[in-house]
Design an enzyme around this catalytic site. Structure first.
Site, PDB file in Angstrom:
ATOM      1  N   SER B 198      49.730  38.741  34.799  1.00 58.71           N
ATOM      2  CA  SER B 198      48.484  38.056  35.116  1.00 58.71           C
ATOM      3  C   SER B 198      48.778  36.590  35.444  1.00 58.71           C
ATOM      4  O   SER B 198      49.458  35.904  34.686  1.00 58.71           O
ATOM      5  CB  SER B 198      47.541  38.138  33.924  1.00 58.71           C
ATOM      6  N   THR B 236      38.731  44.601  49.395  1.00 58.23           N
ATOM      7  CA  THR B 236      39.331  43.647  50.320  1.00 58.23           C
ATOM      8  C   THR B 236      40.301  42.728  49.578  1.00 58.23           C
ATOM      9  O   THR B 236      39.961  42.166  48.534  1.00 58.23           O
ATOM     10  CB  THR B 236      38.231  42.820  50.996  1.00 58.23           C
ATOM     11  N   CYS B 323      40.309  35.976  23.456  1.00 57.68           N
ATOM     12  CA  CYS B 323      39.350  36.933  24.008  1.00 57.68           C
ATOM     13  C   CYS B 323      38.631  37.724  22.938  1.00 57.68           C
ATOM     14  O   CYS B 323      37.693  38.448  23.219  1.00 57.68           O
ATOM     15  CB  CYS B 323      40.054  37.867  24.981  1.00 57.68           C
TER      16      CYS B 323
END
Lengths: 401, 384
Positions: B198, B236, B323
């Site tokens: 990431s 996309t 998180c």
């Protein structure tokens, strides 16, 4: 003491008699070009040899680049010592250690090119070999199939000690055999044909027939990309992009579909010949392979060849498809070649093409329309690009990364 | 201001932001469009993919661009499970994984998969032996993180990969989200089939990441659509994001190569100081741990209170992993390591990056001491 040189061998060149010096100079020039990104590497020419001093560079990177320089048959790491037996012994021992891979057997091959050196090669080899054996454990001599072959070459300026043999691409130095105009379609074959021609020392210019809007920008980009890959082997390559739409439309109107393919190839050949003449190119090259598809039968080649007196070089003529694919993989064009973009041949390809066209019949059909102006027009509107290993667009993108 | 929460996210490098801005302005076209601009965008995307491939030791076709770690982990785990379910329904992971690994496994259990959650030792480390004992004939996936996000523990990825490489039907996924620039990227390790990365953990941008998928492997996609990313991840392409990630990766790996001990030195400095403070227990293993994470507990002190006090003084650290801080419960990772409820519910994490300077460590230590003194006074404790 360190093996700080790379010894460059070029088998075929040595046979070239009085051209030899010119060939060697060309090769040296090409090596210097290939090692441009390695400022401390030094390329030197001595009799029958080219040596690259490694200096601050990464030896493996140099080898990786040299392996692709046309004309080089093999490479070895080497060390230069004074013409002194003790120095030679120490050098050979060092070479043996550097060879790595835990070798168990050894052979010393000595050659005395400098005849004033007092010890002959038949005496030198065992003496040096004995020194290596004394200073290693569990190593023996094997003259037939040694794990490590160390070569000792006595020359006037000093003795070169080298080991191993890294196979390189072979062929002849680029730029020693004239120039060929390569018909580049965007498929798998033509870039391989270009590569093989360059490997024989010819400079290549490429010609591509572009049919906008029936073929799109990407098809053209693909050809530019392929040219760029070829340019990594052949320096700057000029690409002639021929606008072929008008010709294609006129042919569609006048030529029965079974003859479309043959006539189209003949038109391309005529245009290519004109461009070749303009650029002082002596031959046309393509990726044709005997009997592979309709346009590549012997009858077809015969009918197409009629329109030009230039030699047409077909380096893939007798290759099997798989051999061609293997080369395409190894030179890095395959992935680009198989991208699914239409080229003019696929857009306008008839499904009922004659596989055995007759010259006379084709000529008769062709004469039904005025094509010479169209040929002329295509030649004058041809766009020529000089494609280098790195183009501006790429550089701009690379700066972002 | 001292930012020491780099395991939660990092500050993007200025050059990364500039690259993104330029790419998004100039190469905004859809790479699938046939026109010139589309072609340029496609070429740039391809270059980014190739460059990233070179850096991580993979072929371009082995790189799937994703939106980040959570997606990469989900795609790897569910993608393999769904694709190869007919070969077997047994999956293996550990008890100390990030929620973006753990939760997909919990979900797969509901779908009828059998999941083994491997235990860890007191340092939070799983053993090769445990993997060997758990692997069965019908095991299709083993997923183990390379660097634990709370403790910094390094898992024995090489050993496990080496063991699993001969098992052709057991695929090995490594969550390397915490590892880039701190530990060798596992893509080159034999036996590793999938690897999640990431970008915002190494000074790239949020919303960008990648999943490495070893050639020859197939995945069931999470996102169906226009078959982008070889059909594994439709949508996309985020060209500018991918380019910015390539830049961040290059800058980070270059820095790690040029100064390989930079983070380790900062960490050692931090540890030396922390060990001198009364009441501080260091949870991060002394050896075999990442150079950027230090996890400590201060028993008897609510970590939320300490984090608040520190942030008021300009020092930014985390409780557990950022998180999951909304869940006020002991850290499952620390519990799994057997550190006990007291330590597990009083942990804070200090995490470093190449942007931190040595003097910031001093500032942090001074502020921490000050905060502890004040808090203990208020809470009626005495420092001895």
């Amino acid at each position: 003491m360190k093996l700080d040189h790379i010894l460059v061998r070029y088998g075929e060149l040595a046979l070239k008699g009085k051209n030899r010096s010119a060939f060697e100079n060309k090769l040296k020039e090409n090596i210097i070009h290939a090692l441009k990104g390695h400022p401390t590497a030094r390329t030197k020419k001595t009799y029958g040899r080219i040596l690259v001093e490694i200096n601050e560079e990464d030896p493996d990177e140099l080898i990786a680049k040299l392996k692709h320089v046309f004309g080089i048959s093999s490479l070895s790491f080497a060390l230069k010592v004074p013409n002194d037996v003790e120095e030679m012994k120490a050098g050979a021992l060092q070479a043996f250690h550097e060879a790595g891979g835990n070798p168990k057997t050894l052979k010393i091959k000595a050659r005395r090119a400098y005849k004033h050196f007092p010890i002959g090669s038949e005496q030198l080899a065992p003496e040096i070999g004995a020194h290596v054996l004394r200073n290693t454990e569990g190593v023996g001599v094997d003259l037939k199939n040694p794990d490590v072959l160390i070569q000792v070459e006595v020359r006037e300026q000093g003795t070169y000690i080298s080991y191993g043999k890294i196979e390189a691409v072979g062929g002849l130095p680029l730029g020693t055999s004239g120039k060929v105009l390569l018909m580049l379609s965007g498929g798998i074959d033509s870039p391989v044909a270009g590569y093989k021609l360059m490997r024989r020392g010819t400079k290549v210019e490429a010609i591509h027939f572009h049919t906008p809007p029936y073929t799109n920008e990407r098809a053209r980009q693909k050809v530019e990309d392929l040219t760029q890959i070829l340019a990594t082997y052949g320096g700057t390559i000029r690409l002639h992009v021929v606008p072929f739409t008008e010709m294609q439309i006129a042919m569609k109107e006048h030529i029965p579909s079974q003859y479309m393919m043959t006539v189209m190839r003949r038109m391309m050949m005529r245009i290519a010949e004109r461009i070749a003449e303009r650029e002082d190119i002596l031959a046309i090259g393509n990726g044709e392979n005997l009997g592979q598809v309709a346009s590549q039968t012997l009858e077809s080649m015969n009918a197409i060849n009629e329109v030009t007196t230039l030699p047409i070089l077909r380096p893939l003529l007798s290759d099997d498809k798989q051999e061609v694919i293997d080369v395409a993989h190894s030179i890095g064009t395959y992935e680009t070649s198989i991208l699914p973009h239409e080229d003019c041949c696929t857009v306008f390809a008839p499904t009922d093409a004659k596989t055995k066209p007759k010259r006379e019949k084709v000529s008769a059909i062709e004469s039904s329309f005025q094509f010479s102006d169209l040929v002329e027009d295509a030649v004058t509107r041809t766009e020529t690009l000089a494609i280098t290993r790195e183009n501006k667009r790429d550089q701009k993108m690379d700066e972002l990364l | 201001m001292v930012y020491l929460d780099n395991s939660a996210t990092t500050k993007p490098y200025q050059q990364v932001v500039e690259t993104f801005q330029e790419a998004v302005n100039q190469y905004y076209a859809n790479p699938s469009s046939l026109h010139h601009l589309g072609k340029e965008a496609e070429a740039l995307l391809h270059k980014a993919r190739t460059a990233i491939g070179d850096w991580v030791g993979a072929e371009a076709s082995e790189i799937i661009f994703t939106s980040g770690g959570t997606e990469g982990n989900n795609l790897a785990i569910k993608g393999i499970a769904m694709q190869y379910a007919q070969r077997g329904k047994h999956l293996i992971t550990t008890k100390v994984e990030h929620p973006s690994v753990k939760e997909p496994f919990v979900f797969l259990e509901q779908l009828g998969f059998d999941v083994t959650y491997l235990p860890v030792d007191e340092e939070g480390r799983v053993s090769l032996q445990a993997v060997k004992e758990a692997v069965r004939k019908d095991t299709i996936l083993v997923s183990i993180m390379s660097v634990n996000n709370e403790l910094g523990t390094l898992q024995p990825i090489e050993e496990i990969g080496n063991y699993l490489k001969s098992r052709t039907t057991t695929h090995f996924h490594v969550d390397h989200v915490q590892g880039v620039g701190k530990r060798k990227i596992p893509t080159k390790i034999d036996g590793v089939d999938l690897c999640t990365i990431s970008a915002h953990k190494f000074h790239g941008l949020k919303g960008t990441g990648l999943l490495y998928v070893r050639k020859g492997l197939d995945l069931a996609p999470l996102l169906h659509g226009g078959a982008h990313e070889q059909g594994w991840r439709s949508g996309t392409e985020n060209v500018a994001g991918a380019v910015a990630m390539a830049k961040a990766l290059r800058l980070t790996l270059t820095q790690a190569k040029e100064d390989p001990l930079y983070l380790e030195h900062l960490k050692q400095r931090l540890l030396t100081e922390l060990q001198l403070i009364d009441g501080v227990v260091v949870n991060t293993p002394a050896t075999n741990s990442a150079p950027h994470i230090v996890n400590i507990s201060i028993p008897g002190l609510k970590p939320e209170v300490l984090v608040q006090s520190l942030t008021d003084n300009g020092i930014h650290v985390s409780t557990k992993s950022a998180c999951s801080t909304k869940l006020f419960e002991p850290s499952p990772v620390l519990m799994a390591a057997g550190l006990g409820e007291e330590l597990a519910s009083s942990a804070i994490r200090i995490s470093l990056s190449f942007l931190n300077r040595p003097e910031e460590i001093e500032t942090f230590i001074d502020t921490l001491k000050q905060s502890l003194r004040e808090l203990r006074q208020v809470m009626g404790e005495t420092t001895t």
